[in-house]
Motif scaffolding. Structure first.
Motif, PDB file in Angstrom:
ATOM      1  N   ILE A   9      90.220  99.385  54.245  1.00  0.00           N
ATOM      2  CA  ILE A   9      89.564  98.901  55.458  1.00  0.00           C
ATOM      3  C   ILE A   9      88.787 100.083  56.020  1.00  0.00           C
ATOM      4  CG2 ILE A   9      89.880  98.072  57.819  1.00  0.00           C
ATOM      5  CD1 ILE A   9      92.489  96.753  56.862  1.00  0.00           C
ATOM      6  N   SER A  10      87.504  99.891  56.288  1.00  0.00           N
ATOM      7  CA  SER A  10      86.681 100.946  56.868  1.00  0.00           C
ATOM      8  C   SER A  10      86.241 100.534  58.263  1.00  0.00           C
ATOM      9  CB  SER A  10      85.450 101.225  56.003  1.00  0.00           C
ATOM     10  OG  SER A  10      85.848 101.779  54.765  1.00  0.00           O
ATOM     11  N   VAL A  11      86.352 101.473  59.184  1.00  0.00           N
ATOM     12  CA  VAL A  11      85.961 101.266  60.577  1.00  0.00           C
ATOM     13  C   VAL A  11      84.770 102.167  60.861  1.00  0.00           C
ATOM     14  CG1 VAL A  11      86.697 101.489  62.974  1.00  0.00           C
ATOM     15  CG2 VAL A  11      88.317 100.698  61.243  1.00  0.00           C
ATOM     16  N   LEU A  12      83.712 101.596  61.426  1.00  0.00           N
ATOM     17  CA  LEU A  12      82.507 102.348  61.766  1.00  0.00           C
ATOM     18  C   LEU A  12      82.412 102.503  63.267  1.00  0.00           C
ATOM     19  CD1 LEU A  12      81.998 100.885  59.001  1.00  0.00           C
ATOM     20  CD2 LEU A  12      79.602 101.004  59.568  1.00  0.00           C
ATOM     21  N   SER A  13      81.946 103.689  63.691  1.00  0.00           N
ATOM     22  CA  SER A  13      81.785 103.959  65.110  1.00  0.00           C
ATOM     23  C   SER A  13      80.668 104.977  65.298  1.00  0.00           C
ATOM     24  CB  SER A  13      83.089 104.516  65.686  1.00  0.00           C
ATOM     25  OG  SER A  13      82.914 104.879  67.037  1.00  0.00           O
ATOM     26  N   LYS A  38      88.698 112.385  55.033  1.00  0.00           N
ATOM     27  CA  LYS A  38      88.227 112.754  56.359  1.00  0.00           C
ATOM     28  C   LYS A  38      87.376 111.654  56.975  1.00  0.00           C
ATOM     29  CE  LYS A  38      87.906 117.644  55.210  1.00  0.00           C
ATOM     30  NZ  LYS A  38      86.996 118.794  55.126  1.00  0.00           N
ATOM     31  N   ILE A  39      87.286 111.681  58.291  1.00  0.00           N
ATOM     32  CA  ILE A  39      86.358 110.808  59.009  1.00  0.00           C
ATOM     33  C   ILE A  39      85.029 111.548  59.035  1.00  0.00           C
ATOM     34  CG2 ILE A  39      85.831 109.703  61.202  1.00  0.00           C
ATOM     35  CD1 ILE A  39      88.885 109.572  61.675  1.00  0.00           C
ATOM     36  N   TYR A  62      76.697 106.575  61.364  1.00  0.00           N
ATOM     37  CA  TYR A  62      77.973 106.178  61.948  1.00  0.00           C
ATOM     38  C   TYR A  62      79.094 107.013  61.357  1.00  0.00           C
ATOM     39  CZ  TYR A  62      76.215 101.964  64.197  1.00  0.00           C
ATOM     40  OH  TYR A  62      75.556 101.091  65.021  1.00  0.00           O
ATOM     41  N   TYR A  63      80.119 107.263  62.159  1.00  0.00           N
ATOM     42  CA  TYR A  63      81.351 107.832  61.636  1.00  0.00           C
ATOM     43  C   TYR A  63      82.114 106.712  60.939  1.00  0.00           C
ATOM     44  CZ  TYR A  63      80.721 112.145  64.217  1.00  0.00           C
ATOM     45  OH  TYR A  63      80.236 113.338  64.676  1.00  0.00           O
ATOM     46  N   VAL A  64      82.718 107.032  59.802  1.00  0.00           N
ATOM     47  CA  VAL A  64      83.469 106.041  59.052  1.00  0.00           C
ATOM     48  C   VAL A  64      84.878 106.570  58.806  1.00  0.00           C
ATOM     49  CG1 VAL A  64      83.619 104.720  56.915  1.00  0.00           C
ATOM     50  CG2 VAL A  64      81.380 105.184  57.918  1.00  0.00           C
TER      51      VAL A  64
END
Length: 72
Positions: A9-13, A38-39, A62-64
């Protein structure tokens, strides 16, 4: 019918902290996930085959944070 959990699961921000906090907010450890690596910042592209990939999310960076399902 039981739905299998996704392997990753990848979260983008747009910012680092919200991506990092998802691990705790979503209780990823209790669900059997760990942070994979790492993020880091990513520019996301999509390709439908051999043609030129196109920018996703208007080409923004985006940071992932990617969480991987532990096999233990």
């Amino acid at each position: 019918m039981t739905q299998e959990k996704p392997e990753r699961i990848s979260v983008l921000s747009r910012e680092f902290t919200p991506a990092a906090m998802e691990f705790h907010r979503r209780n990823m450890s209790e669900q059997g996930y760990r942070l994979e690596g790492k993020i880091t910042q990513h520019k996301l592209l999509l390709t439908d085959g051999l043609g030129e990939p196109r920018d996703l999310l208007d080409g923004e960076i985006y940071y992932v944070a990617t969480f991987v399902l532990s096999k233990e």
